[in-house]
Design an enzyme around this catalytic site. Sequence first.
Site, short mmCIF file in Angstrom:
data_model
loop_
_atom_site.label_atom_id
_atom_site.label_comp_id
_atom_site.label_asym_id
_atom_site.label_seq_id
_atom_site.Cartn_x
_atom_site.Cartn_y
_atom_site.Cartn_z
N SER A 144 28.23 25.08 22.22
CA SER A 144 29.03 24.35 23.21
C SER A 144 29.53 25.35 24.22
O SER A 144 29.59 26.56 23.95
CB SER A 144 30.22 23.68 22.52
OG SER A 144 31.18 23.22 23.44
N TYR A 157 37.50 23.41 16.54
CA TYR A 157 36.22 23.26 17.23
C TYR A 157 35.85 24.55 17.97
O TYR A 157 34.70 25.03 17.88
CB TYR A 157 36.30 22.09 18.21
CG TYR A 157 34.98 21.68 18.82
CD1 TYR A 157 34.13 20.82 18.14
CD2 TYR A 157 34.59 22.14 20.07
CE1 TYR A 157 32.92 20.43 18.69
CE2 TYR A 157 33.39 21.76 20.63
CZ TYR A 157 32.56 20.90 19.94
OH TYR A 157 31.35 20.52 20.49
#
Length: 262
Positions: A144, A157
Amino acid sequence: MNDLSGQVAVITGSTSGIGLALARAVAARGGDVVLNGLGDPSEIERTRAGIEAACGVRVRYHAADMRRGEEVADLVAFAKHELGRLDVLVNNAGVQHVEAIEKFPSEKWDQIIAVNLSSAFYAIRAAVPIMKAQGRGRIVNVASAHGLRASPFKSAYVAAKHGVIGLTKTVALETARDGITCNAICPGFVETPIVERQIADQARTHGISKDRVVEEVILAKQPTKRFVTSDELTGLFLYLVSDLGASATGGSFSIDGGWTAQ
């Protein structure tokens, strides 16, 4: 680059979103696929059978729980047993929770680290011996932009995706002379179920509408001011798993509308 005939791909988190788009791309180019992920069993079977019929390839499903290392390893073993080999491993499964650090539930931290990071370790550990024996393999970790940059309220995350980048580099170095590549794709925001849930969470946290979340929060860091598309990710993915991508290893490839250029 567009011919994956005879190859076998395992893609975690592939019953929806990015993972499903990549699975369809492999199948459309002649590769066999093992799907994995959550969802209604009848809908998953319709998806599996539909891809198999449309593309004329073998498509299997394995319900491995990404929180459990032994089940992740069994997913890889299942692919080898059912389809005879393993050429492409995509670690894509992911979950998210948005909360301030002092309120972040410990069980959510454990879940996110297990699904987003540890599952990639267990899958790679099981896949590398198979790929070494074949003399070729392609590992693609879907990280990401948050593997390269941080955002508030996403401690687990961001930590997990940074970990994926480090894992990618280490595996690339260890397998550099084995015909195996290991790379990370670092998307910005893609319109997927996990992002849709994130929009709802942010709307609740900030007390604003979902439209305002998209404009002022979600896409605020993407200079293009639009979501990255699954087709755009597929193009990069196909390069990395092809022979043309043989010297690309240990890389973190941003496809984020300019987010990490800032």
